[in-house]
Enzyme design. Structure first.
Site, mmCIF file in Angstrom:
data_model
loop_
_atom_site.group_PDB
_atom_site.id
_atom_site.type_symbol
_atom_site.label_atom_id
_atom_site.label_comp_id
_atom_site.label_asym_id
_atom_site.label_seq_id
_atom_site.Cartn_x
_atom_site.Cartn_y
_atom_site.Cartn_z
ATOM 1 N N ASP A 251 3.177 -4.234 8.191
ATOM 2 C CA ASP A 251 1.828 -3.760 8.101
ATOM 3 C C ASP A 251 0.700 -4.600 8.292
ATOM 4 O OD1 ASP A 251 -0.388 -2.638 7.033
ATOM 5 O OD2 ASP A 251 0.597 -1.557 5.423
ATOM 6 N N GLN B 187 -4.480 -5.184 6.817
ATOM 7 C CA GLN B 187 -5.503 -6.295 6.464
ATOM 8 C C GLN B 187 -5.423 -7.482 6.993
ATOM 9 O OE1 GLN B 187 -7.796 -5.431 4.383
ATOM 10 N NE2 GLN B 187 -6.974 -3.324 3.780
ATOM 11 N N LYS C 54 -10.483 -1.081 10.354
ATOM 12 C CA LYS C 54 -10.477 -2.140 9.814
ATOM 13 C C LYS C 54 -10.678 -3.276 10.539
ATOM 14 C CE LYS C 54 -7.565 -0.466 6.204
ATOM 15 N NZ LYS C 54 -7.956 -0.003 5.046
ATOM 16 N N CYS D 184 -4.642 2.219 -3.837
ATOM 17 C CA CYS D 184 -3.462 2.676 -3.393
ATOM 18 C C CYS D 184 -2.293 1.865 -3.357
ATOM 19 C CB CYS D 184 -3.690 3.016 -1.732
ATOM 20 S SG CYS D 184 -4.984 4.354 -1.296
ATOM 21 N N HIS E 45 0.795 -1.070 -0.044
ATOM 22 C CA HIS E 45 0.037 0.021 0.093
ATOM 23 C C HIS E 45 0.639 1.133 0.145
ATOM 24 C CE1 HIS E 45 -2.759 2.845 1.924
ATOM 25 N NE2 HIS E 45 -3.949 2.070 1.335
HETATM 26 N N1 PMP Z 1 -1.777 -0.605 4.841
HETATM 27 C C1 PMP Z 1 -2.662 -1.497 4.057
HETATM 28 C C2 PMP Z 1 -2.250 -2.862 3.656
HETATM 29 C C3 PMP Z 1 -3.908 -0.924 4.020
HETATM 30 O O1 PMP Z 1 -4.780 -1.791 3.506
HETATM 31 C C4 PMP Z 1 -4.056 0.234 4.646
HETATM 32 C C5 PMP Z 1 -5.665 0.843 4.403
HETATM 33 N N2 PMP Z 1 -6.235 0.608 3.042
HETATM 34 C C6 PMP Z 1 -3.329 1.131 5.037
HETATM 35 C C7 PMP Z 1 -1.904 0.668 5.179
HETATM 36 C C8 PMP Z 1 -3.525 2.469 5.458
HETATM 37 O O2 PMP Z 1 -4.391 2.353 6.443
HETATM 38 P P1 PMP Z 1 -5.191 3.836 7.126
HETATM 39 O O3 PMP Z 1 -5.634 4.458 5.920
HETATM 40 O O4 PMP Z 1 -6.243 3.245 8.125
HETATM 41 O O5 PMP Z 1 -3.968 4.462 7.722
#
Ligand code: PMP
Length: 407
Positions: free
Chosen positions: A201, A204, A227, A365, A124
């Protein structure tokens, strides 16, 4: 063991029971954010109706109550990820802020010219861009580990990239775009052998299987409350205690200090050193209710339910003409990405939305991942505990309609 009662779970999520564009809502976008059970909504309302106060410094009953509730959640989250101590759980705004905190605080003091920060091609943007900003400041390099065609991190390439220049390995536990579950425990072990610091990270991962930070062996683990059935604006940075203790503060202000004078200021200990300013109290309290909600569920049943849905999706996807799955990792959780031949993902998403089916379309993203597969984006359906086989049937019936319209 009793079967998982998905209807009993659904009944706790009031938002699911509504019509969207004339059809009952099918919510297949939990990788973007999960819905919230009534208990989380109630916990936030109870806080504001019963004991709203600032935490840690109050001299009155409401402040005591708020402080106790707030710190109890830190302990709950610590137990939830098997942290050795609650002060290793730091509150942030979410995964993104957790990674930025590490990039600033740890990165500033540990990354130098010529150093390498190893990420993967499926990250991401939140796990790419903060490292690029750091690397640019320091004359370091962000190097991606390539993927296999199935969407797994190429483990041979990973081993080959573990040079003496590598100071940090930052990879996601589960891909948000493809759902690939990465073998992070083995990767962390390999990196640790070389003395490389590791960040996972878990944005997910947390909603799909139990997380044990000690078993994973990583230095940092980051995730977001939203999440995991909790509110937005609250997240976690978990870190090894000595490492966190040795890191300089991220932001300055109230809460994070011990004494302040114009001759010099001393900083508070963990976790407060990293929590400047009034925190997101309602967010923490709602997050605590989310952890309590999860504790009412049986992990094996949840995992079996989600695995059944994922297998059902893959089966239907293979029978759907014109549908191409993007990535078929060895182990997949939560999300699945696809394309319909001859149709733009955004058009597919719009036609599904018209039938009350919520998916996400675009690059998720993860633009480098899209480039790897030579596509501008995908349609992504993502699952959670409240989804049913009926939701999947609705998705594929919706796709048949979309095909009639588009092709
Ligand atoms: N890393 C991953 C793998 C994600 O799926 C996401 C959220 N789509 C993020 C980072 C960023 O998370 P947040 O927008 O809650 O800070």
């Amino acid at each position: 063991v009793m079967d998982f009662d998905v209807n009993a779970v659904r009944a706790q999520f009031p938002i699911l029971n509504q019509m969207v564009n004339g059809s009952p809502l099918v919510y297949l976008d939990s990788a973007a954010t999960t819905q919230k059970p009534q208990s989380v909504i109630d916990a936030i309302t109870d806080y504001y109706t019963g004991y709203n106060s600032n935490v840690h410094r109050g001299a009155h009953a409401l402040a005591d109550k708020a402080t106790i509730a707030f710190e109890a959640v830190r302990q709950k989250v610590a137990a939830f990820i098997n942290s050795p101590a609650p002060e290793q759980v730091l509150w942030t705004r979410g995964t993104t802020e957790s990674i930025n905190l590490v990039a600033h605080s740890w990165g500033d003091s540990h990354i130098g010219e010529g150093d390498v920060i190893l990420v993967s091609e499926l990250e991401h943007h939140a796990n790419i861009v903060p490292w690029q900003i750091l690397a640019q400041k320091k004359g370091a390099k962000v190097v991606p580990i390539p993927l296999t065609d199935a969407g797994d991190i190429d483990q041979q390439a990973f081993t080959a990239l573990l040079t003496d220049k590598v100071k940090l390995l930052a990879v996601s536990h589960v891909s948000n775009a493809l759902g690939s579950v990465n073998p992070v425990k083995a990767m962390v072990a390999q990196a640790k052998e070389k003395g490389i610091t590791t960040l996972l990270d878990g944005a997910q991962a947390v909603a799909h299987f139990p997380i044990d930070v000690q078993a994973l062996g990583c230095d940092f683990y980051v995730f977001s409350g939203h999440k995991l059935f909790g509110p937005t604006g609250i997240g976690v940075l978990w870190g090894q205690k000595e490492l966190l203790a040795s890191m300089p503060p991220y932001q300055g202000g109230g809460e994070m200090i011990e004494t302040v004078s114009f001759e010099g200021t001393t900083f508070n200990g963990l976790p407060f050193k990293f929590e400047a300013g009034t925190p997101h109290i309602e967010g923490v309290i709602g997050f605590g209710a989310a952890i309590d909600f999860l504790a009412t569920l049986n992990h094996e049943q949840v995992a079996a339910h989600e695995a059944d849905l994922m297998a059902y999706i893959i089966e239907q996807a293979k029978a759907c003409t014109g549908l191409t799955l993007i990535g078929q990792a060895a182990h997949q959780a939560g999300a699945f990405s696809f394309l319909l031949e001859g149709a733009h993902p955004a058009d597919v998403g719009m036609l599904l939305d018209q039938q009350g089916i919520a998916v996400r379309t675009g690059h998720h993203c993860a633009q480098p991942l899209m480039s790897r597969f030579n596509i501008p984006g995908t349609v992504r359906a993502s699952l959670s505990i409240y989804n049913t086989r009926d939701d999947i049937d609705r998705l594929f019936a919706g796709l048949e309609k979309a095909k009639q319209f588009l092709l």
